[in-house]
Write a protein that holds these residues in place. Sequence first.
Motif, short mmCIF file in Angstrom:
data_model
loop_
_atom_site.label_atom_id
_atom_site.label_comp_id
_atom_site.label_asym_id
_atom_site.label_seq_id
_atom_site.Cartn_x
_atom_site.Cartn_y
_atom_site.Cartn_z
N ILE A 177 5.79 1.15 -6.00
CA ILE A 177 4.77 0.57 -4.93
C ILE A 177 3.32 0.64 -5.74
O ILE A 177 3.05 1.49 -6.61
N THR A 218 10.41 3.18 4.06
CA THR A 218 10.08 4.60 3.83
C THR A 218 8.82 4.97 3.15
O THR A 218 8.60 4.18 2.43
N ILE A 219 8.59 6.34 3.45
CA ILE A 219 7.12 6.51 3.00
C ILE A 219 7.43 6.77 1.48
O ILE A 219 8.54 7.36 0.98
N VAL A 268 -2.15 4.30 3.34
CA VAL A 268 -2.08 4.74 4.79
C VAL A 268 -1.65 6.22 4.95
O VAL A 268 -0.59 6.71 4.25
N VAL A 269 -2.39 7.19 5.38
CA VAL A 269 -1.93 8.57 5.47
C VAL A 269 -1.78 8.90 7.02
O VAL A 269 -2.70 8.98 7.93
N GLU A 270 -0.82 9.72 7.11
CA GLU A 270 -0.30 10.09 8.47
C GLU A 270 0.15 11.64 8.47
O GLU A 270 0.15 12.34 7.53
N GLN A 272 0.86 -1.00 0.04
CA GLN A 272 0.04 0.02 -0.08
C GLN A 272 0.89 1.20 -0.02
O GLN A 272 2.09 1.15 0.30
N GLN A 287 2.02 4.75 1.40
CA GLN A 287 2.37 5.28 2.56
C GLN A 287 2.64 6.86 2.65
O GLN A 287 3.48 7.34 1.83
#
Lengths: 486, 314, 442, 265, 265
Positions: free
Chosen positions: B264, B54-55, B33-35, B3, B5
């Motif tokens: 990705i 790593t994102i 996935v959101v931060e 997924q 990130q």
Amino acid sequence: MSAGLVILAVIAIAIVGFFVGRSRALNSAGGDIRQLHSLPGYYGQAVFLFSAVPALLVTAVWLILQPMMIENRISDMILPTDIAEGSSLELIMADVRRISSGLDTAVVAGALSEPEIETLNLDNTDVRGVLAGVGVAVASDIKPNVLDASVAYRAKTAAARGYMAVVSIAIALVGFAVALSLTKPDYRARNVSEAAIKSLLVLSSFVAILTTIGIIASLIFETSNFFRMYPAKDFFFNLTWNPQFTGGSDLGIIPLLWGTLYVSFVALVFAVPIGLFVAIYLSEYASSKVRSIVKPAVEVLAGIPTIVYGLFALITVGPLLRDYFAQPLGLGQSSSSVLTAGLVMGIMLIPFVSSLSDDVINAVPQSMRDGSYGLGATQSETVKQVILPAALPGIVGAIILAASRAIGETMIVVMGAGAAAKLSLNPLEAMTTITVKIVSQLTGDTEFASPETLVAFALGLSLFVITLGLNVLALYIVRKYREQYE
Amino acid sequence: RDQVQIAGSSTVLPYATIVAEAFGENFDFPTPVVEGGGSGAGRKKMCEGVGPNTIDIANSSSRIKQSDIDLCATNGVSEIMEVRFGYDGIVFASDIDGPSFGFTPADWFNALAAQVVVDGKLVANPNKQWADVNADLAAQDILAFIPGTKHGTREVFDKKVLEAGCKATGALDLLGDKKACHALRTDGVSVDIDGDYTETLARLDANKNAIGVFGLSFYQNNTDKLVVATMDNVVPSTETVASGEYPVSRPLFFYVKKAHLGVIPGLQEYVEFFVSDDMAGPDGPLAEYGLVSDPELSATQDMVANGTPMQPLN
Amino acid sequence: MTDVTPTTSILTVDDRTRRRNVAEKRFRTYGVIAITLAMLALVGLMTSIFSGGLPAFKQTFITLDVYLDPAKLDKDGSSDLEKIRKVSTFGYAPLIKKALEEQLAKPELAVEGLKSKDAAKMISKEGAAEMRRFVLANPDMIGETVSFKFLASGRIDGYYKGRVTMQSAERDKNVSPQQLQFADKLKDAGLLKTSFNWGFLTRADASENRPEAAGLGVAILGSVYMMVIVLFLALPIGVAASIYLEEFAPKNWFTDLVEVNISNLAAVPSIVFGILGLAIFINFAGLPQSAPIVGGLVLTLMTLPTIIIATRASLKAVPPSIRDAALGVGASKMQAVFHHVLPLAAPGILTGTIIGLAQALGETAPLLLIGMVAFVREYPSAPPEGFFDPAAALPVQVYNWTQRADPAFVERASGAIIVLLVFLLLMNTIAIILRRRFERRW
Amino acid sequence: MYDAPQLGNAMDQTTTKISARNVQVHYGDTHAIKDVNVDIDAKTVTAFIGPSGCGKSTFLRCINRMNDTIDICRVTGDILIDGEDIYDKRVDPVQLRAKVGMVFQKPNPFPKSIYDNVAYGPRIHGLAKNKSELDEIVEKSLRRGAIWDEVKDRLDAPGTGLSGGQQQRLCIARAVATEPEVLLMDEPCSALDPIATAQVEELIDELRSQFSVVIVTHSMQQAARVSQKTAFFHLGNLVEFGDTTQIFTNPQDERTQNYITGRIG
Amino acid sequence: MYDAPQLGNAMDQTTTKISARNVQVHYGDTHAIKDVNVDIDAKTVTAFIGPSGCGKSTFLRCINRMNDTIDICRVTGDILIDGEDIYDKRVDPVQLRAKVGMVFQKPNPFPKSIYDNVAYGPRIHGLAKNKSELDEIVEKSLRRGAIWDEVKDRLDAPGTGLSGGQQQRLCIARAVATEPEVLLMDEPCSALDPIATAQVEELIDELRSQFSVVIVTHSMQQAARVSQKTAFFHLGNLVEFGDTTQIFTNPQDERTQNYITGRIG
Ligand SMILES: Nc1ncnc2c1ncn2[C@@H]1O[C@H](COP(=O)(O)OP(=O)(O)OP(=O)(O)O)[C@@H](O)[C@H]1O
Ligand SMILES: Nc1ncnc2c1ncn2[C@@H]1O[C@H](COP(=O)(O)OP(=O)(O)OP(=O)(O)O)[C@@H](O)[C@H]1O
Ligand SMILES: [Mg+2]
Ligand SMILES: [Mg+2]
Ligand SMILES: O=P([O-])([O-])[O-]
């Protein structure tokens, strides 16, 4: 054989060893346990340990050393020309590792076959595409040497894994055999297995030390970067804290430190007496029924997320203190204050003091109470003069725990005491703490490599050192005071 | 890792979650996935290197800094794609039952600056009520909740309100330095908020006579509790911000790690979906939530489709 | 001397005893006051949490018959699933709007001045997604009219929970009085109902645009995973370390150092553990971002000092005569500790565990740095792989929701806190029961 | 073997100090004391004898209500001290215990210094006006407990670091320091050598001039030496009670006889 | 001081089980045992007598290294059991204590059931193959401890809820359950009535046929009854050691004489 399987195999051997060892011990004593030095289970444990521990240790060391050794050799395959400007050998090696594990993934996913890999080159295959197809990220286009290195890396790794499996299992079997041959009635199996347990205990206590080392290590690098950008003298002695978005900030720790100590102190002033009295009442006065309800109920206070306390401070306690206390007394206008945060945090800390103290008070032998009652002491006299001193070490532990939590708390302070750093004695003014600033400086919009962000690490490390000092002091005081007891 | 990130700005976070949710619903890829964590922290994370731990994307409410780009480079993140997808308006609002305000930047400067101009001289700020600042404003004690210095919003406030007010009142000439205009009074009248707009709202609730600084979208979701102030007589709205009439606004970005594109799963599709008219257009769900749509969105869409990396900062 | 009359009667309390009894009463009263204060605080907090959060467990639904129009969903009539898949949720929204238009057209439901576009806003945006999922699962239903139970949008839901009123709707940009009137009519017609909100416990988080669809499913799983890790690491390691330090370690400067060091770790702000976790578990050990395994490890390190301090305190409280008795019959030190000392220290150990886990369960700050304070919609898979999948956690969800703009999230945040507390109680019940069993006086 | 008691003061003037009426004690289901009636005189030493586990300590603990502290212990019947029911609601057990001191069977010094152990009672009862008076009381009590010489150089050392017999004497000193009217002593000499025992017995004799002493002992000789009255307990029953000389020379009950002559235990 | 005895000639059958050479014990600054030399024979009962606080318990605890558990306690000199130095590095104190059992001066039952108290030793030493064997051991030990009849109906009740004397006998039963080769008993009968005392003395006599028993007692009569050898301690010194009859009838040292006749304590 993958590392996981090797480990499983070793453990399986060890488990078999346990049962074989146990029954062998029993047999060697002719079924009479009394002839054995130790209980039969200990012999089993000894065989288990002999089989598992050396083999697993070797496996672990192997797993750590193997990539280093192989990489050492493989890195010769990368020529200086392969290393792009701004890149480094290390990054390329990271690619090599990623590609080689990607090849594994590709084989598993069926995108590539083993023979294909042997003849793999960039002309006949879009390696990057294939890898992307199986979800493996590669930094940039793959250079021929890098691909060759990856294939070689993969082959060498596979071979090494094979050796490792053989060696580890062999060691396990040797351990098994040695331990079995040692299994005789007079063999001190219990001592062996207890020594092993003891080393486990020792290892466990090293976790705490390793954590400390880890914390210092993860803070010190950025802290030194910070001090390169911002003079240490100003950080430690400047009396203002005023970070700016665009730089040119004042980053003095003193007002934050003051706020930290002040808020924690106020919180403890509420939590310690209340917590102690709760503990005393529950263990000495309350019926067991009341106790069994109240104690877990009070513990719920420790489980309420701090954000709830924060909102409670912000919406309820703050305005209340302002309207009925600060304003009438002319002590301030702020709805955020040290007192607000301290009071609310005090509530949260009650169970930290009360529950543990209750346990240790409860553990004071009844004969101590009897002795005191027998002399005509009242219950409170007994508590104050006999039980509390006897339970002192545990109570100190509880208070240290509460104080620690107070120093480390963030949310309640942000919402209760505000975010403004100030040096003031007035408990009804807004102040803030080191922890709050660590969080806010670390998570924000400013660039990472600026003193405004890096100061968080310096704050963390300073706080660490300061609390260390406070703890040493606490230990010293407790020791000194405790000496007259025991 | 299968997924996408994402991490970074808390201002961009709501938009990113809306896109991520819709993306997960309509594509066969897992929902990204959101931060949050802040723009600076997000960019730092993105620059930590290449690889599955790593994102992929850093959201940012301000433009990337050269130091970030350098950090990226040293960690092997050489190519970055910069995507600007819209604007964020910043508004001043107070409790709905209180008086409404019409401000100018000069009012704010005179209300909050440490030093203001009185009779051609710089003096320590003597103003107690808004009416002292500007006779047209209500006679209400000055109390302002402004974002803390770690927030991008504060940077905009400093630049577009304080500096403008500083210039307008003539203080800039006396102070000489723009940065000096940022100095605020420390008597508790201006309160920094380190938390989010929800905290500001809660504080307004506890202090009914205060004025808070909010994002436009946040205000739009709370119009039943807040009354918004005009700035230079312009009412803030997506339209007035888009047209440039309302002065206090800033662009929003996200940065994509190019090395992860095409690697990705879903990353490319997500980026394209984000800037599509369906999402980021003036009638899309993002605009509905309060995003000021970027008038140059189609250029951005082209850039994303071509995968054009970012040019060096000038 | 020969006088045998008692010096004082024990039936009448003498002055000094009276004074001492007053002191005793005072002392006791302090205890009662302390407990009352603690209980009042608890009750106050609980009341505010429950009054704020209980509405989250109810949800308003609108039942609508929707015509699955082939012209929109299957334009070329090929029934090709691939093509149906191409129709995004944006393509489904008009169907809902249409269905509402039909309702609005009915005389008994008509509301003056309500546009069908606004009426469509009364249904959650989740509605379109639900329909699309339904159609993809049952492509043969295209062309039929299907009855769906849609979530009502957050504002309409809030109307039935007292959060939104006609007055507030006047000023609210996101809801109009007409919509509320229409909702009331739908209710009268039996199309709008309020029922228990299972979705709150099972759904994943939702974006800002649809608070009504947000749930705790992922967060609960994430918290469970992390707590499993914390419990299985922190408790044994903590107890083992305490046993070593208290019972076996020689008392010298080194053990003093370790002791001080552990107390000090308890004072380390939790976010610093996040920094540590990022540096060690993610950057050094290469574990994934946002994963419960990393969260669990970080929380373990954070909880350890609490458990160690509590365990040591209660080990210290076990009288030495017990150890002597065991050693005297030839037990080894290890046996004496494990057979006798540890059971007697168990209450304190369990207390430490209860408090430590409570802290770990409610902690957000360290998760901030390891990518767990995130918007996660995919459920993690079953352990052990699930430990490495992205997940949220309960406190994270609370934290996230309190930061969102839509007021409906405030209610959800309180609801999430209730879930968290229930979770905590469930988790601690075993410990509390065990502790009661081990409690004894001698 | 038995020494004849040489303590033959005139006993006709004695009045009853403690009287027990139909006292029953249960520990949960265990019936430990069964319907005991006894009158204990003022200014006398009363010995409780009987086999181990017969209820001596239990009965002793009833007299100053120490059994209140045991959850599962239930006491019924009346115990009167100076004619006043100590189980009366108006009675303050604290005051009662100040008046009725106790030395426990297992020495239980506080984890405090020797000095503080002894000073504890006087402090809480306010028996000393100042430090020097307190010092005096402590010294006097330790002397009476026959332990002064051994500990006078280490009054600051913890009481728990003493030998078993020293702890026992410390507890005796601690009990007499509060000057109780009635002193209950549960096997006070069990860990003491003959000389120390003699010193404690001397103390008991001295106390008798003003107070009542009840002593539990397993040593028949000791009972004969120090007591004027003896009560013999057996399986929770008070089998026989009377003048010590009579009990030892002419027991009425067979069980007493058997016990004294060493036939039942 | 008293030196290692050379009087082995008279008793050629007995072998030395325990011998102490120049044993010194300090508690911090307190010099509790001063240069003690003694040989304790196998299959005999040795009594340690002496005034309270003279170091009997301390010396006893040296023999099974229980003093290891007291931080401030320092032991020097050698103690040999069967010729092997028990303070040698290679000696496992656990094994030593399994071989050298101990009954402590203060009864210290585990806060467990009576059954588990007694069964604990046999369990950890693997003395019983199965439950019924264990039951047997427990019953036998409780019988030997002269407490079986009193507790047979409540083996599940906690050992801490027993009377003082019962606890003492429970601890004796617990100690003999592990069948030690040497049994150290620190005033095992201090809380016991004459009959129970006689039963324990019988037990001691029975144990003597196979094992060595060292008993600390304050009762000269008891020492005379049960022991073959007696050691008299005074202020940390071993003043005299010899045949019990000789010590009691014809003591060599004046201090011994004084103690026996009740002149020093
Ligand atoms: N733990 C300790 N710490 C300090 N001093 C101690 C400790 N235990 C005993 N002592 C001291 O050592 C000396 C000898 O004590 P020990 O217990 O051996 O005497 P004992 O002969 O057994 O006396 P008793 O017959 O009263 O039990 C005494 O003076 C005592 O005060
Ligand atoms: N706390 C208790 N819980 C339950 N039973 C108890 C408790 N204390 C004593 N008993 C029982 O009550 C009975 C009487 O005990 P008590 O202590 O009065 O005996 P005692 O005469 O003092 O014996 P000893 O001479 O051995 O001290 C015994 O059977 C004992 O087991
Ligand atoms: Mg008794
Ligand atoms: Mg002793
Ligand atoms: O979180 P921000 O970076 O948008 O302030």
